[in-house]
Design an enzyme around this catalytic site. Structure first.
Site, PDB file in Angstrom:
ATOM      1  N   CYS A  90     -19.056  31.741 -20.100  1.00 17.87           N
ATOM      2  CA  CYS A  90     -18.700  30.928 -21.281  1.00 17.87           C
ATOM      3  C   CYS A  90     -18.323  29.405 -21.174  1.00 17.87           C
ATOM      4  O   CYS A  90     -18.854  28.579 -21.974  1.00 17.87           O
ATOM      5  CB  CYS A  90     -17.916  31.868 -22.409  1.00 17.87           C
ATOM      6  SG  CYS A  90     -16.336  32.203 -21.701  1.00 17.87           S
ATOM      7  N   HIS A 145     -12.159  33.453 -24.129  1.00 14.48           N
ATOM      8  CA  HIS A 145     -13.539  33.175 -24.518  1.00 14.48           C
ATOM      9  C   HIS A 145     -13.800  32.207 -25.585  1.00 14.48           C
ATOM     10  O   HIS A 145     -12.871  32.079 -26.116  1.00 14.48           O
ATOM     11  CB  HIS A 145     -14.296  34.420 -24.992  1.00 14.48           C
ATOM     12  CG  HIS A 145     -15.538  34.474 -25.028  1.00 14.48           C
ATOM     13  ND1 HIS A 145     -16.685  34.644 -24.109  1.00 14.48           N
ATOM     14  CD2 HIS A 145     -16.432  34.506 -26.234  1.00 14.48           C
ATOM     15  CE1 HIS A 145     -17.875  34.557 -24.251  1.00 14.48           C
ATOM     16  NE2 HIS A 145     -18.037  34.361 -25.810  1.00 14.48           N
ATOM     17  N   HIS A 157     -22.762  30.952 -27.047  1.00  9.42           N
ATOM     18  CA  HIS A 157     -21.779  31.077 -26.094  1.00  9.42           C
ATOM     19  C   HIS A 157     -22.570  32.300 -25.188  1.00  9.42           C
ATOM     20  O   HIS A 157     -23.748  32.582 -25.088  1.00  9.42           O
ATOM     21  CB  HIS A 157     -20.821  32.193 -26.799  1.00  9.42           C
ATOM     22  CG  HIS A 157     -21.123  33.551 -27.285  1.00  9.42           C
ATOM     23  ND1 HIS A 157     -20.613  34.570 -26.807  1.00  9.42           N
ATOM     24  CD2 HIS A 157     -21.764  33.776 -28.130  1.00  9.42           C
ATOM     25  CE1 HIS A 157     -20.860  35.624 -27.519  1.00  9.42           C
ATOM     26  NE2 HIS A 157     -22.023  35.324 -28.033  1.00  9.42           N
TER      27      HIS A 157
END
Length: 184
Positions: A90, A145, A157
């Protein structure tokens, strides 16, 4: 004679069909103020990938370079520590998008991106290019994240399914959302 004429016509037909299929227009199409380039920045990928995700882009109201770059990354597999089109995580994806589109270098870790590179904003203030942060751990405050916000509640993402577009209102992301940040 008939047989060779048939073969010749077949070959000519195939050649014409192949030339039509391989020919791509570089013209831009505008329909009811919704803007769809016929090709994503000359990459040959079909335009309008965003429409599959319910994203409506209006002429002059979005960063064309951002969407073209995202189109190049969609489907790239997830690889922990990766930041190339051979595999990315990510923060690798977000840092590469920011470098290529905005010419800004970001931290290589989602928590540090939030701490060092962003000014915290409210979720309702999100604009294209802002970052959204999540926690998959039981400690909701631990960011692990990151995604890049697009429009209409959607963000890009890299997760277990690779580089994808998801919705902030999806149950999982709504539950694990921690914060939003605007890059300084």
């Amino acid at each position: 004679m008939k047989r060779s004429l048939s073969k010749c016509l077949l070959v000519v037909g195939i050649i014409m069909l192949l030339s039509l299929v391989s020919c791509r227009s570089s013209k831009k199409v505008v329909t009811d103020d919704v803007y769809f380039p016929s090709e994503d920045a000359g990459t040959g990928k079909s335009a309008g990938w965003w429409s599959r995700y319910g994203i409506v882009l209006k002429k002059g109201e979005y960063n064309e370079a951002l969407y073209a770059e995202i189109g190049e990354w969609l489907g790239v597999k997830y690889r922990y520590g990766g930041n190339t089109k051979d595999g990315t995580d990510c923060s690798g994806l977000v840092s590469q998008l920011y470098m290529k589109v905005y010419d800004k270098k970001l931290q290589r870790n989602s928590a540090r991106m939030f701490e060092k590179d962003c000014k915290e904003i409210k979720r309702k203030q999100l604009q294209e290019g802002d970052l959204v942060f999540f926690s998959s751990s039981s400690r909701k405050s631990k960011i692990n994240h990151v995604g890049l916000y697009l429009v209409d509640g959607k963000f890009v993402h890299a997760g277990s399914k690779g580089v994808v577009i998801d919705s902030l209102s999806a149950r999982y992301y709504d539950k694990h959302y921690v914060a939003s940040g605007r890059v300084k």
